[in-house]
Design a protein around this motif. Structure first.
Motif, mmCIF file in Angstrom:
data_model
loop_
_atom_site.group_PDB
_atom_site.id
_atom_site.type_symbol
_atom_site.label_atom_id
_atom_site.label_comp_id
_atom_site.label_asym_id
_atom_site.label_seq_id
_atom_site.Cartn_x
_atom_site.Cartn_y
_atom_site.Cartn_z
ATOM 1 N N THR A 1 11.796 -46.752 3.451
ATOM 2 C CA THR A 1 11.853 -47.874 2.499
ATOM 3 C C THR A 1 12.961 -47.710 1.473
ATOM 4 O OG1 THR A 1 10.289 -46.859 0.942
ATOM 5 C CG2 THR A 1 9.361 -48.206 2.738
ATOM 6 N N ARG A 2 13.717 -46.607 1.553
ATOM 7 C CA ARG A 2 14.671 -46.297 0.485
ATOM 8 C C ARG A 2 16.102 -46.738 0.764
ATOM 9 N NH1 ARG A 2 12.164 -42.985 -3.488
ATOM 10 N NH2 ARG A 2 13.941 -43.741 -4.722
ATOM 11 N N VAL A 3 16.380 -47.300 1.952
ATOM 12 C CA VAL A 3 17.765 -47.662 2.253
ATOM 13 C C VAL A 3 17.819 -48.863 3.197
ATOM 14 C CG1 VAL A 3 17.862 -45.956 4.138
ATOM 15 C CG2 VAL A 3 19.986 -46.808 3.107
ATOM 16 N N LYS A 4 18.731 -49.804 2.876
ATOM 17 C CA LYS A 4 18.885 -51.007 3.692
ATOM 18 C C LYS A 4 19.888 -50.832 4.822
ATOM 19 C CE LYS A 4 17.592 -54.380 0.141
ATOM 20 N NZ LYS A 4 18.038 -55.572 -0.643
ATOM 21 N N LYS A 5 20.992 -50.151 4.553
ATOM 22 C CA LYS A 5 22.034 -49.986 5.556
ATOM 23 C C LYS A 5 22.437 -48.519 5.653
ATOM 24 C CE LYS A 5 23.987 -54.653 5.035
ATOM 25 N NZ LYS A 5 25.222 -55.448 4.798
ATOM 26 N N VAL A 6 22.691 -48.084 6.878
ATOM 27 C CA VAL A 6 23.044 -46.689 7.145
ATOM 28 C C VAL A 6 24.354 -46.646 7.917
ATOM 29 C CG1 VAL A 6 22.368 -44.562 8.326
ATOM 30 C CG2 VAL A 6 20.627 -45.993 7.207
ATOM 31 N N VAL A 7 25.329 -45.903 7.385
ATOM 32 C CA VAL A 7 26.591 -45.686 8.086
ATOM 33 C C VAL A 7 26.692 -44.198 8.399
ATOM 34 C CG1 VAL A 7 29.091 -45.921 8.038
ATOM 35 C CG2 VAL A 7 27.671 -47.599 6.834
ATOM 36 N N ALA A 8 26.628 -43.871 9.685
ATOM 37 C CA ALA A 8 26.717 -42.475 10.129
ATOM 38 C C ALA A 8 27.974 -42.322 10.974
ATOM 39 C CB ALA A 8 25.474 -42.090 10.925
ATOM 40 N N ILE A 9 28.876 -41.467 10.533
ATOM 41 C CA ILE A 9 30.197 -41.325 11.150
ATOM 42 C C ILE A 9 30.354 -39.908 11.706
ATOM 43 C CG2 ILE A 9 32.680 -41.567 10.761
ATOM 44 C CD1 ILE A 9 31.891 -43.077 8.129
ATOM 45 N N ALA A 10 30.799 -39.818 12.958
ATOM 46 C CA ALA A 10 31.062 -38.513 13.573
ATOM 47 C C ALA A 10 29.880 -37.577 13.370
ATOM 48 C CB ALA A 10 32.344 -37.900 13.001
ATOM 49 N N ALA A 11 28.693 -38.071 13.724
ATOM 50 C CA ALA A 11 27.465 -37.337 13.457
ATOM 51 C C ALA A 11 26.655 -37.170 14.738
ATOM 52 C CB ALA A 11 26.641 -38.059 12.390
ATOM 53 N N ALA A 12 25.514 -36.531 14.605
ATOM 54 C CA ALA A 12 24.609 -36.310 15.730
ATOM 55 C C ALA A 12 23.183 -36.263 15.204
ATOM 56 C CB ALA A 12 24.956 -35.007 16.450
ATOM 57 N N ALA A 13 22.226 -36.420 16.106
ATOM 58 C CA ALA A 13 20.816 -36.363 15.730
ATOM 59 C C ALA A 13 20.247 -34.961 15.860
ATOM 60 C CB ALA A 13 20.008 -37.326 16.595
ATOM 61 N N ARG A 14 21.055 -34.053 16.366
ATOM 62 C CA ARG A 14 20.638 -32.649 16.465
ATOM 63 C C ARG A 14 21.882 -31.798 16.618
ATOM 64 N NH1 ARG A 14 18.238 -32.757 22.659
ATOM 65 N NH2 ARG A 14 20.240 -33.212 23.687
ATOM 66 N N HIS A 15 21.741 -30.525 16.289
ATOM 67 C CA HIS A 15 22.855 -29.600 16.458
ATOM 68 C C HIS A 15 22.790 -29.005 17.860
ATOM 69 C CE1 HIS A 15 25.650 -27.238 13.595
ATOM 70 N NE2 HIS A 15 25.992 -28.506 13.632
ATOM 71 N N SER A 16 23.903 -29.020 18.553
ATOM 72 C CA SER A 16 23.952 -28.519 19.920
ATOM 73 C C SER A 16 24.047 -26.993 19.936
ATOM 74 C CB SER A 16 25.154 -29.108 20.644
ATOM 75 O OG SER A 16 26.360 -28.573 20.113
ATOM 76 N N ALA A 17 23.841 -26.422 21.123
ATOM 77 C CA ALA A 17 23.982 -24.969 21.286
ATOM 78 C C ALA A 17 25.392 -24.521 20.936
ATOM 79 C CB ALA A 17 23.629 -24.575 22.719
ATOM 80 N N GLN A 18 26.395 -25.323 21.303
ATOM 81 C CA GLN A 18 27.773 -24.980 20.976
ATOM 82 C C GLN A 18 28.000 -24.974 19.471
ATOM 83 O OE1 GLN A 18 31.762 -26.296 23.013
ATOM 84 N NE2 GLN A 18 31.229 -27.889 21.545
ATOM 85 N N ASN A 19 27.457 -25.967 18.760
ATOM 86 C CA ASN A 19 27.579 -26.015 17.307
ATOM 87 C C ASN A 19 26.947 -24.795 16.669
ATOM 88 O OD1 ASN A 19 26.787 -29.549 17.393
ATOM 89 N ND2 ASN A 19 28.785 -28.591 17.520
ATOM 90 N N ILE A 20 25.752 -24.442 17.141
ATOM 91 C CA ILE A 20 25.047 -23.279 16.604
ATOM 92 C C ILE A 20 25.869 -22.008 16.847
ATOM 93 C CG2 ILE A 20 22.968 -21.854 16.813
ATOM 94 C CD1 ILE A 20 21.478 -24.463 17.620
ATOM 95 N N ALA A 21 26.464 -21.923 18.026
ATOM 96 C CA ALA A 21 27.252 -20.735 18.365
ATOM 97 C C ALA A 21 28.441 -20.560 17.424
ATOM 98 C CB ALA A 21 27.733 -20.841 19.816
ATOM 99 N N PHE A 22 29.161 -21.641 17.156
ATOM 100 C CA PHE A 22 30.292 -21.539 16.234
ATOM 101 C C PHE A 22 29.824 -21.133 14.839
ATOM 102 C CE2 PHE A 22 32.833 -24.115 19.281
ATOM 103 C CZ PHE A 22 33.956 -23.313 19.308
ATOM 104 N N HIS A 23 28.717 -21.688 14.380
ATOM 105 C CA HIS A 23 28.202 -21.326 13.065
ATOM 106 C C HIS A 23 27.825 -19.853 13.007
ATOM 107 C CE1 HIS A 23 27.034 -25.524 11.313
ATOM 108 N NE2 HIS A 23 28.330 -25.275 11.269
#
Length: 367
Positions: free
Chosen positions: A164-186
């Motif tokens: 209920t806190r936001v009317k519009k959402v702009v998500a750029i160059a994003a993901a809904a989860r971190h991949s195994a590759q992302n975790i590995a680099f971190h």
């Protein structure tokens, strides 16, 4: 409300702040900047969420580096997010090192820096802190939330956890989860920091940080923000200030010199323990996990309209990740627009000159 451009604030919100991992903070500091004026009905507020190495200085000079804000191409007079029309808020995330509560903060219970006693945090914890800030500012519902990379993760999380806190959402160059590759680099970055003797188990003095380890972590991560095409176009195999290779381990190539500069300049403005905690929060990020692995179910209660933007050369959060979110939003019956933009600049394209992205965002916000 003060209408000066780039008004810096820091508030302390008393009382326990529970965290998803079971930890509790005794109070919460939130450092933030605002641009523009909140209207009488508090309906013109836009929250801008920053990425891993960003901060609240979205459109004003950084106090440490003196550089211009990190998203002045999007936020500012005559830009899509114009403070003449919008009341813009950008807060340093929970776990950060620019004024919000993080591992370098002093624990009010004993007067000592948290260090590695700081509890592990999540992206939903970061968003919960921002919701506390919105409550403090008297903003019930945002006109929009905008973010790229980890900022996009926060934007999506706000729509899922606080529908209920936001009317519009702009998500750029994003993901809904971190991949195994992302975790590995971190993990490579974290190990570089923790292997630096100056890290001292996280108990280093502010003036004696694990600079070498943090610089290497930044160098490794920065490669993931670029693309092969972009690196080749910018540097190729050109030499750095010399006519022939040295047959040694100096920075013979321009790309080596560039990465070393990125690492050294990063150490000036970022805390090593914050890097550990924020990258860990990103690794734990998975919007579908609490909904039996169904991303569509995660978005079932959302009341927002969505705009997703990806870039062709982004291999860190590739277009396939955005398409996955779009399919889930379609399945949940949520209104969503999506565009993949051509760019040779990799993941960092959203921070660079991207007129097509600006046109998309401007059209979405004004529709």
């Amino acid at each position: 409300m003060d209408t000066r451009f780039g008004l810096e604030r820091c508030i302390t919100l008393p009382g326990d702040f529970p965290l998803a991992g079971g930890g509790v903070l005794p109070e919460l500091d939130i450092a933030y900047e605002t641009y523009g004026t909140l209207n009488a009905n508090a309906t013109n507020a836009i929250l801008v969420c920053h990425a891993l190495t960003g901060d609240q200085y979205v459109a004003s000079s950084h106090p440490t580096t003196g550089k211009a804000g990190w998203w002045t191409r999007l936020v500012g007079p005559g830009k899509p997010v114009d403070p003449e029309h919008w009341f813009v808020i950008c807060a340093n995330v929970l776990g950060g090192c620019m004024g919000s509560t993080g591992p370098s903060s002093v624990d009010p219970r004993d007067g000592l820096p948290f260090g590695m006693r700081f509890p592990v945090i999540t992206v939903p914890d970061m968003v919960a802190a921002q919701v506390r800030l919105l409550d403090h500012l008297g903003i019930g519902t945002l006109a929009a939330v905008i973010g790229g990379s980890m900022g996009g993760m926060q934007a999506l999380t706000l729509a899922v956890y606080h529908p209920t806190r936001v009317k519009k959402v702009v998500a750029i160059a994003a993901a809904a989860r971190h991949s195994a590759q992302n975790i590995a680099f971190h993990e490579v970055g974290r190990q570089a920091i923790m292997a630096d003797p100056m890290w001292a188990g996280g108990a280093y003095a502010a003036d004696k940080p694990p600079a070498a380890g943090l610089a290497v972590a930044r160098m490794a991560a920065h490669i993931t923000y670029l693309s092969e095409e972009g690196l080749t176009e910018k540097f190729g195999r050109r030499l750095q200030d010399r006519d022939a290779v040295s047959f040694g381990f100096d920075a013979d190539f321009q790309v080596e010199s560039y990465l070393r500069h990125q690492g050294l300049s990063f150490v000036e403005r970022f805390d090593a323990n914050s890097y550990l905690y924020i990258t860990r929060a990103m690794d734990y990020f998975d919007l579908a996990q609490a909904h039996d692995g169904s991303l569509a179910r995660a978005f079932a209660a959302t009341q927002s309209r969505f705009c997703l933007v990806s870039f062709t050369s982004d291999w860190l959060y590739p277009t396939a990740e955005s398409r996955r979110i779009v399919r889930a939003l379609n399945a949940a019956g949520a209104p969503v627009s999506f565009v993949e933009l051509e760019s040779p600049f990799g993941h960092d394209a959203f921070l660079l000159d991207a007129p097509e992205m600006n046109r998309v965002i401007n059209g979405f916000l004004t529709a």
